[in-house]
Design a protein around this motif. Structure first.
Motif, PDB file in Angstrom:
ATOM      1  N   UNK A 103      48.114  68.729  45.799  1.00 51.14           N
ATOM      2  CA  UNK A 103      47.439  67.342  46.107  1.00 51.14           C
ATOM      3  C   UNK A 103      47.363  66.568  44.842  1.00 51.14           C
ATOM      4  N   UNK A 104      47.147  65.217  44.675  1.00 48.43           N
ATOM      5  CA  UNK A 104      46.803  64.568  43.663  1.00 48.43           C
ATOM      6  C   UNK A 104      45.882  63.270  44.106  1.00 48.43           C
ATOM      7  N   UNK A 105      46.017  62.395  43.129  1.00 48.22           N
ATOM      8  CA  UNK A 105      44.794  61.223  43.283  1.00 48.22           C
ATOM      9  C   UNK A 105      43.558  61.800  43.719  1.00 48.22           C
ATOM     10  N   UNK A 106      42.879  60.994  44.517  1.00 39.16           N
ATOM     11  CA  UNK A 106      41.488  60.994  45.192  1.00 39.16           C
ATOM     12  C   UNK A 106      41.253  62.479  45.632  1.00 39.16           C
ATOM     13  N   UNK A 107      42.098  63.315  45.896  1.00 45.87           N
ATOM     14  CA  UNK A 107      41.914  64.768  46.353  1.00 45.87           C
ATOM     15  C   UNK A 107      41.396  65.627  45.268  1.00 45.87           C
ATOM     16  N   UNK A 108      41.553  65.094  43.987  1.00 44.93           N
ATOM     17  CA  UNK A 108      41.120  65.714  42.932  1.00 44.93           C
ATOM     18  C   UNK A 108      39.551  65.438  42.537  1.00 44.93           C
ATOM     19  N   UNK A 109      39.118  64.400  43.114  1.00 43.08           N
ATOM     20  CA  UNK A 109      38.036  63.784  42.455  1.00 43.08           C
ATOM     21  C   UNK A 109      36.568  64.592  42.983  1.00 43.08           C
ATOM     22  N   UNK A 110      35.739  64.791  42.080  1.00 39.43           N
ATOM     23  CA  UNK A 110      34.475  65.287  42.383  1.00 39.43           C
ATOM     24  C   UNK A 110      33.296  64.934  41.439  1.00 39.43           C
TER      25      UNK A 110
END
Length: 175
Positions: A103-110
Motif C-alpha cells: 500500500x501507498x498514499x492515503x492507505x498509510x494515513x492515520x
C-alpha cells in the motif's frame, strides 16, 4: 479469623521539580487508518521510543564572522523498531494489509495522540496529529514476527484532552 480493613492509596500528585518518568509519556495510534477511530497504545515491546524533531536549521555567517541560526521548521518522526505481530491486534492487521498489499498514499494515513500525565493520572498535555505509517520490513529473529515501522508526523497538530478509559481525543482550544 482476623478481619482487616484495607485502604487504597492513590499515587501522590507530583510536586514542582519532580522528574517525569518515561512511563508517563504515552503514545496512541489510530489503528483504523481512516475508519472509526480505534486508538491502541504503542510501547509494549519497546525499550525506547523517541519523537525526533529533525529541525530544518539555516546557518549563516556574516562579514564580521558572526554566526546566526534560524530554525525554519521541523519534520518530526519516530521509529518503532520492535512491533510483534499478535493475532487479533488491530494495528497488526493494518500493518499486514499495508505490507502484503504494498500500500501507498492515503492507505498509510492515520492519527497519533501523544499524552503526558502525572503519576496520579492528571493530564499535563495531549496533542493529536496526522501521521503516515511506513512499514520497514517483516520478519525478525526468534522473538516473533516483527513489523518495524516509521511514523512521519504530517501536520494538523491540535491540543486537547485525552480520555484514557474510552481512548478518545477531544480537540480543545489553546496551544
Amino acid at each position: 479469623m482476623k478481619k482487616m480493613n484495607l485502604q487504597v492509596f492513590a499515587e501522590a500528585a507530583m510536586s514542582a521539580g519532580d522528574k517525569f518518568e518515561r512511563q508517563y509519556l504515552l503514545h496512541y495510534i489510530d489503528s483504523s487508518f481512516g475508519g472509526t477511530a480505534s486508538f491502541v497504545r504503542l510501547g509494549k515491546d519497546l525499550e525506547e521510543y523517541n519523537i525526533e524533531m529533525n529541525a530544518d536549521v539555516e546557518t549563516k555567517k556574516n562579514i564580521w564572522g558572526e554566526t546566526s541560526n534560524t530554525v525554519k521548521g521541523y519534520e518530526p518522526g519516530s521509529e518503532v523498531e520492535t512491533y510483534y505481530a499478535r493475532k487479533g491486534d488491530a494495528l497488526y492487521t493494518q500493518l499486514a494489509t499495508i505490507v502484503n498489499g504494498r500500500k501507498t498514499g492515503s492507505d498509510l494515513e492515520t492519527k497519533i495522540v501523544d499524552v503526558l500525565v502525572e503519576t496520579d493520572g492528571t493530564q499535563v498535555w495531549a496533542y493529536q496529529e496526522d501521521v503516515i505509517v511506513i512499514p520497514k520490513s517483516i520478519g525478525g529473529d526468534g522473538g516473533g514476527v516483527n513489523i518495524p515501522f516509521e511514523i512521519k508526523y504530517n501536520g494538523n497538530r491540535v491540543s486537547g484532552t485525552w480520555n484514557s478509559s474510552t481512548k478518545t481525543f477531544t480537540a480543545g482550544s489553546g496551544e
